[in-house]
Write an enzyme that holds these catalytic residues in place. Structure first.
Site, mmCIF file in Angstrom:
data_model
loop_
_atom_site.group_PDB
_atom_site.id
_atom_site.type_symbol
_atom_site.label_atom_id
_atom_site.label_comp_id
_atom_site.label_asym_id
_atom_site.label_seq_id
_atom_site.Cartn_x
_atom_site.Cartn_y
_atom_site.Cartn_z
ATOM 1 N N TYR A 163 0.901 -1.192 -0.113
ATOM 2 C CA TYR A 163 0.091 0.121 -0.117
ATOM 3 C C TYR A 163 0.889 1.284 0.113
ATOM 4 O O TYR A 163 0.565 2.295 -0.885
ATOM 5 C CB TYR A 163 -0.885 -0.051 1.195
ATOM 6 C CG TYR A 163 -1.931 1.126 1.348
ATOM 7 C CD1 TYR A 163 -2.891 1.086 0.622
ATOM 8 C CD2 TYR A 163 -1.665 2.072 2.462
ATOM 9 C CE1 TYR A 163 -3.855 2.113 0.814
ATOM 10 C CE2 TYR A 163 -2.721 2.914 2.627
ATOM 11 C CZ TYR A 163 -3.719 2.943 1.848
ATOM 12 O OH TYR A 163 -4.435 4.183 2.073
ATOM 13 N N LYS A 167 1.007 4.136 -2.578
ATOM 14 C CA LYS A 167 0.508 5.561 -2.486
ATOM 15 C C LYS A 167 1.873 6.456 -2.946
ATOM 16 O O LYS A 167 1.478 7.370 -3.071
ATOM 17 C CB LYS A 167 -0.089 5.502 -1.126
ATOM 18 C CG LYS A 167 -1.312 4.630 -0.667
ATOM 19 C CD LYS A 167 -2.318 5.373 -1.752
ATOM 20 C CE LYS A 167 -3.609 4.969 -1.200
ATOM 21 N NZ LYS A 167 -4.666 5.457 -2.093
ATOM 22 N N THR A 197 -13.309 5.283 8.401
ATOM 23 C CA THR A 197 -13.776 4.548 7.478
ATOM 24 C C THR A 197 -13.855 3.023 7.889
ATOM 25 O O THR A 197 -13.202 2.841 8.835
ATOM 26 C CB THR A 197 -13.650 4.814 6.057
ATOM 27 O OG1 THR A 197 -12.176 4.251 5.765
ATOM 28 C CG2 THR A 197 -13.703 5.977 5.665
HETATM 29 N N1 LIG Z 1 -9.631 6.048 5.466
HETATM 30 C C1 LIG Z 1 -8.515 6.981 5.828
HETATM 31 O O1 LIG Z 1 -8.101 7.330 6.767
HETATM 32 C C2 LIG Z 1 -7.446 6.679 4.576
HETATM 33 C C3 LIG Z 1 -6.055 7.177 4.754
HETATM 34 C C4 LIG Z 1 -5.422 7.408 3.738
HETATM 35 C C5 LIG Z 1 -5.876 7.105 2.454
HETATM 36 N N2 LIG Z 1 -7.109 6.475 2.307
HETATM 37 C C6 LIG Z 1 -7.459 6.279 0.759
HETATM 38 O O2 LIG Z 1 -8.704 6.946 0.540
HETATM 39 C C7 LIG Z 1 -9.255 6.192 -0.425
HETATM 40 C C8 LIG Z 1 -10.717 5.891 0.413
HETATM 41 O O3 LIG Z 1 -10.627 4.936 1.255
HETATM 42 P P1 LIG Z 1 -11.661 4.640 2.465
HETATM 43 O O4 LIG Z 1 -11.167 4.568 3.821
HETATM 44 O O5 LIG Z 1 -12.762 5.353 1.949
HETATM 45 O O6 LIG Z 1 -12.061 3.053 1.899
HETATM 46 P P2 LIG Z 1 -13.328 2.202 1.750
HETATM 47 O O7 LIG Z 1 -13.012 0.893 1.698
HETATM 48 O O8 LIG Z 1 -14.303 2.758 2.696
HETATM 49 O O9 LIG Z 1 -13.824 2.671 0.165
HETATM 50 C C9 LIG Z 1 -13.298 2.365 -0.682
HETATM 51 C C10 LIG Z 1 -14.169 1.785 -2.210
HETATM 52 O O10 LIG Z 1 -13.470 1.528 -3.052
HETATM 53 C C11 LIG Z 1 -14.092 0.471 -3.744
HETATM 54 N N3 LIG Z 1 -13.186 -0.299 -4.683
HETATM 55 C C12 LIG Z 1 -12.219 -1.152 -4.324
HETATM 56 N N4 LIG Z 1 -11.570 -1.742 -5.189
HETATM 57 C C13 LIG Z 1 -12.172 -1.179 -6.251
HETATM 58 C C14 LIG Z 1 -11.784 -1.266 -7.539
HETATM 59 N N5 LIG Z 1 -10.978 -2.139 -8.339
HETATM 60 N N6 LIG Z 1 -12.618 -0.669 -8.746
HETATM 61 C C15 LIG Z 1 -13.695 0.399 -8.062
HETATM 62 N N7 LIG Z 1 -13.983 0.479 -6.920
HETATM 63 C C16 LIG Z 1 -13.176 -0.340 -6.019
HETATM 64 C C17 LIG Z 1 -14.701 -0.444 -2.597
HETATM 65 O O11 LIG Z 1 -15.796 -1.191 -2.929
HETATM 66 C C18 LIG Z 1 -14.846 0.810 -1.498
HETATM 67 O O12 LIG Z 1 -16.407 1.001 -1.648
HETATM 68 C C19 LIG Z 1 -8.371 4.861 -0.776
HETATM 69 O O13 LIG Z 1 -7.815 5.170 -2.013
HETATM 70 C C20 LIG Z 1 -7.600 4.883 0.647
HETATM 71 O O14 LIG Z 1 -6.294 4.107 0.272
HETATM 72 C C21 LIG Z 1 -7.788 6.640 3.252
#
Ligand SMILES: NC(=O)c1ccc[n+]([C@@H]2O[C@H](COP(=O)([O-])OP(=O)(O)OC[C@H]3O[C@@H](n4cnc5c(N)ncnc54)[C@H](O)[C@@H]3O)[C@@H](O)[C@H]2O)c1
Length: 330
Positions: A163, A167, A197
């Site tokens: 990851y 990233k 989340t």
């Molecule tokens: N939550 C955090 O604190 C955090 C921190 C840093 C980065 N991020 C990044 O933010 C983004 C959203 O994260 P989140 O926490 O909302 O996660 P989440 O799991 O709630 O949402 C991610 C969504 O992406 C969809 N998904 C997965 N693979 C897919 C694909 N191949 N094609 C289309 N859709 C797909 C999933 O079905 C899901 O609904 C991600 O890229 C994550 O890496 C989140």
């Protein structure tokens, strides 16, 4: 008038979490939104249409314009089809927000090929697939906004080599795209988001919160500094015409604040008047390049800013305050 009136957007992975908040807020600001979500589990398994459908319903019932897409960003043909669907449905594509993501955490010494490949496929290849498809249209249109989710994990999270690498790759992809497309009026920026989340529920800290409070962090987050919807206002601004001068930047969204990351910059250099002898370098290194080396910040990035002395902060009014690195500035 909304900040994004008349704009057409694709938000990948917007059936849940941070992407959902972005899709809803873009629509509130006037954008027509293609809500993409494959509907998979946190590790990328199973597929369902409900998450994308629910967000589309929410946008439509609030009076906005939206359509659903259930494709995978990891598949180049499906990524191309998403962009085509935006153009076919809304007439053009002005905004691409790359959010889709999965997790398969493991220490480097235990990581399988599958765990590595699956995470790189969705995050890095997925961001490339969608960015390339959108870039073709945006270059023709002479304008567009691409905003991709990176993560503080890129800065050294120990249990996330797959990851973190993906990233960090998204940062490189963003900088390259920004420098390549700026001349066409297209900007590319990265956001390192945060928000409670299901991704956060899955961490040891998330599980500890559940054991103590009987509720998951994602259930406790609504309306607080941990609310994943806190990321969306920054995205709306970066996607707007008003942010035309913001290109090739990375921002950390944390709590109710947004932090601008420094551009990578040279901080020390040692030079000889000939090729180095390794023994000589070993002698000079500790007092030159090797002095006071700091480890990569990892997920601790930016978290101590609120403890900076009060005199370093400037009141901007209406409950807003601003800090920037003291001294020579950025
Ligand atoms: N939550 C955090 O604190 C955090 C921190 C840093 C980065 N991020 C990044 O933010 C983004 C959203 O994260 P989140 O926490 O909302 O996660 P989440 O799991 O709630 O949402 C991610 C969504 O992406 C969809 N998904 C997965 N693979 C897919 C694909 N191949 N094609 C289309 N859709 C797909 C999933 O079905 C899901 O609904 C991600 O890229 C994550 O890496 C989140």
């Amino acid at each position: 008038m909304g900040m994004l009136d008349g704009k057409a957007a694709l938000v990948t992975g917007s059936g849940r979490g941070i992407g959902r908040g972005i899709a809803l807020t873009l629509a509130e600001a006037g954008a027509k939104v293609l809500v993409n979500d494959l509907g998979v589990s946190l590790s990328g398994e199973g597929e369902e249409k409900t998450p994308a459908d629910q967000v589309v319903d929410e946008i439509l019932s609030a009076g906005g314009a939206a359509a659903a897409n259930y494709g995978s960003v990891a598949d180049p043909a499906q990524a191309n089809a998403m962009v085509e669907q935006v153009v076919d449905t809304f007439g053009r594509i002005d905004i691409l927000i790359n959010v889709a993501g999965i997790l398969r955490d493991r220490m480097i010494f235990n990581m399988t090929d599958d765990e590595w490949n699956a995470v790189i496929a969705v995050h890095l290849n997925g961001t490339f697939n969608c960015t390339r498809a959108a870039a073709i249209k945006m270059r023709e249109q002479q304008g567009g906004r691409i905003i991709s989710m990176s993560s503080v994990s890129a800065l050294g999270a120990p249990g996330q080599p797959n990851y973190g690498a993906a990233k960090a790759g998204i940062l490189g992809l963003t900088w390259s795209t920004a420098n390549g497309l700026g001349r066409y009026g297209v900007t590319a920026n990265a956001v390192l988001p945060s928000g409670a989340t299901r991704m956060i529920d899955s961490t040891p800290r998330g599980k500890a919160v559940f054991e103590e409070a009987g509720k998951w962090p994602s259930e406790l987050a609504r309306g607080t500094e941990q609310d994943p919807d806190n990321v969306a206002p920054l995205i709306v601004y970066l996607a707007s015409d008003q942010a035309a001068h913001v290109n090739g930047q990375a921002f950390h969204s944390y709590g109710y604040g947004y932090t601008l990351l420094a551009q990578p910059q040279a901080v020390a250099r040692v030079v000889a008047d000939r090729r180095w002898d390794p023994e000589e370098l070993a002698r000079v290194f500790p007092e030159t390049l090797g002095k006071d080396l700091a480890p990569p910040p990892g997920t601790a990035f930016g978290k101590d800013l609120d403890e900076r002395p009060a005199e370093e902060w400037r009141e901007v009014g209406q409950g807003i305050r601003f800090w920037q690195v003291p001294g020579e500035g950025r």
